[in-house]
Motif scaffolding. Sequence first.
Motif, short mmCIF file in Angstrom:
data_model
loop_
_atom_site.label_atom_id
_atom_site.label_comp_id
_atom_site.label_asym_id
_atom_site.label_seq_id
_atom_site.Cartn_x
_atom_site.Cartn_y
_atom_site.Cartn_z
N SER A 98 0.83 -1.21 0.00
CA SER A 98 0.00 0.00 0.00
C SER A 98 0.86 1.25 0.00
N VAL A 99 1.92 1.23 0.83
CA VAL A 99 2.83 2.38 0.90
C VAL A 99 3.49 2.62 -0.47
N ILE A 100 3.93 1.54 -1.10
CA ILE A 100 4.59 1.66 -2.41
C ILE A 100 3.63 2.21 -3.46
N ILE A 101 2.39 1.70 -3.46
CA ILE A 101 1.39 2.19 -4.43
C ILE A 101 1.11 3.67 -4.22
N ILE A 102 0.98 4.08 -2.97
CA ILE A 102 0.69 5.49 -2.67
C ILE A 102 1.83 6.39 -3.17
N GLN A 103 3.06 5.92 -3.02
CA GLN A 103 4.21 6.72 -3.43
C GLN A 103 4.39 6.75 -4.94
N LEU A 104 4.01 5.66 -5.62
CA LEU A 104 4.23 5.58 -7.07
C LEU A 104 3.09 6.18 -7.90
N THR A 105 1.88 6.21 -7.34
CA THR A 105 0.72 6.69 -8.10
C THR A 105 0.91 8.10 -8.66
N GLY A 119 -3.27 8.42 -4.55
CA GLY A 119 -2.63 7.14 -4.34
C GLY A 119 -3.27 6.30 -3.26
N SER A 120 -3.77 6.95 -2.21
CA SER A 120 -4.40 6.22 -1.12
C SER A 120 -5.65 5.48 -1.60
N LEU A 121 -6.41 6.11 -2.51
CA LEU A 121 -7.61 5.45 -3.05
C LEU A 121 -7.23 4.27 -3.94
N VAL A 122 -6.20 4.44 -4.77
CA VAL A 122 -5.73 3.35 -5.62
C VAL A 122 -5.28 2.17 -4.76
N ALA A 123 -4.51 2.48 -3.70
CA ALA A 123 -4.03 1.42 -2.81
C ALA A 123 -5.19 0.68 -2.15
N ILE A 124 -6.19 1.43 -1.67
CA ILE A 124 -7.32 0.79 -1.01
C ILE A 124 -8.09 -0.11 -1.98
N ILE A 125 -8.33 0.37 -3.19
CA ILE A 125 -9.09 -0.43 -4.17
C ILE A 125 -8.33 -1.72 -4.52
#
Length: 564
Positions: free
Chosen positions: A186-193, A202-208
């Motif tokens: 989740s942390v990686i997705i939030i940082q890369l989005t 990014g937080s929404l992408v990670a949650i989905i």
Amino acid sequence: MKLSIDFRPMLLDRIKGYTSQTLSRDLMAGLIVGIVALPMAIAFAIASGVSPEVGLITAVIGGFLVAALGGSSVQIGGPTGAFIIIVLGIIGEYGMSGLLLATLMAGILLVLMGVLGLGSLIKFIPYPIILGFTAGIAVTIFTTQVNDLFGLGLTALPKEFIPKWGVLLSSLGKTHWLTLAIGVGSVIIIQLTPKVTKVIPGSLVAIILMTLLGYGLKTWGGITELTTIGDRYQISTSLPSFVTPELSWEAIQRLISPAFTIALLGAIESLLSASVADGVIGERHRSNTELIAQGVANIVVPFVGGIPVTGAIARTMTNINNGGRTPVAGMVHAVVLLLIFLFLMPLTAYIPMACLAGVLVVISYNMSGWRSVRAALKGPRSDAAVLATTFLLTVLFDLTIAIELGLLLSMLLFMRRMVESTKILVSRKELALHAHGDDGHHGAQEVLTLPDGVEVYEIDGPFFFGIANRFEEIVSATGDRPKVRILRMRFVPFMDSTAVRNLHILIETSRAQGVQLVLSGVNPRVRETLIATDIVDLIGEHYICSDIHLALEAAVSYITSKEG
């Protein structure tokens, strides 16, 4: 005296000349901010110890009221990370009823701050204190998420910071690696989005993505150890019922300190957010109106079971970056969250707790402001001391003590600086005059020869209690008594009550010793203080002079009359 209340919502001004083009921008900005606010509202609620729907309802009602009544065109209100620790503490000690009452009391305090015009004074909270408690909150939020991030399954963690870390570190051997992978992922997705798109948070992408992954693993992979929101909370889609906070004098007395902390923290964060927004959109917010709006929001949300509300910098900047320029965008964001609550709330039950922990880890990192902290620690030692003290008190004790002692330490250090920067000069035979000041001339510098029996004391800076006592010591330490003491006050902007008292004592003591006191260079503000405190009547109008030449004439006249 009639009290003039500085309250005019920015919506009243921005709605004039409102166009369809402005509406389309506000609708788009409100939609995006609502989507951005969704994971934050859920994460902040759960981290604060309440259910996800409480966070959403707080964001809906609080966000709408802050936008509609506030003094900023682009402010977005709702629950924020800064309140997580204090809300956790209040619920742990006083229960949910205590939190509702403390929030209500904080709202009343915020309204009073705005009515009394204290909006501008909040801006004078020292920056090291803000840095210190913000960094402390960030560390504490991270600490609360380690259990869920590593999947340790601990249920009875100590409240204190050091014992809590002792338990966490000793339990790392119980790490559930799949849970940790989802949290780190989740942390990686939030940082890369943001490198792919800046439109979708990014937080929404990670949650989905992590919710879909978690659902698949639990449904088809046979993984049952992965904890989700639904495993801990009963998700409800019904609108909140009316709640009446339990009012009692005893409860009010117990909760006044936490309520003050909520109010002060809310005022600082909301006005800081509004000030940052001003710099981006070229507007000047109305601080007292903003405080009243924040107060109204915090008065209302407890009656629907909500948690504290304040201005949120991240969501406010998202609003600005997506074209929002009027309070309508903030109101639209609240409506978007309400629609999500009514129609999509059941889906939140499948969100993994480790994913929310990852979201909060990123938020705590961004809150820490470690670069600013590092720069501040290289600055003046007094500022570094205030920052470090506030940080340690926030982490080791609680935010209430940190803010109170941080403010006290800042005031003491400020007064020490004032005492050190204020000079007291003594002249006995000669007096150097400057081209500026109260010498009555504007030519080159000159040196006056002082008559025998005349001493000149000059105070360069505010005449307050710290300087008053120091001045008294200097006068008492002089050797032979003069016939006249001239007190030059050309650089004294004000006097406090201690200085007035010491001056009163000095006049009477000097008179008893046969010494006349003459005041020189008294500005109108100080003269008003002298008149109001009867110093003028005590010393005599003749001995309060506008410049040093008149003061010397009064001194010579006094000496001549005594000799005659």
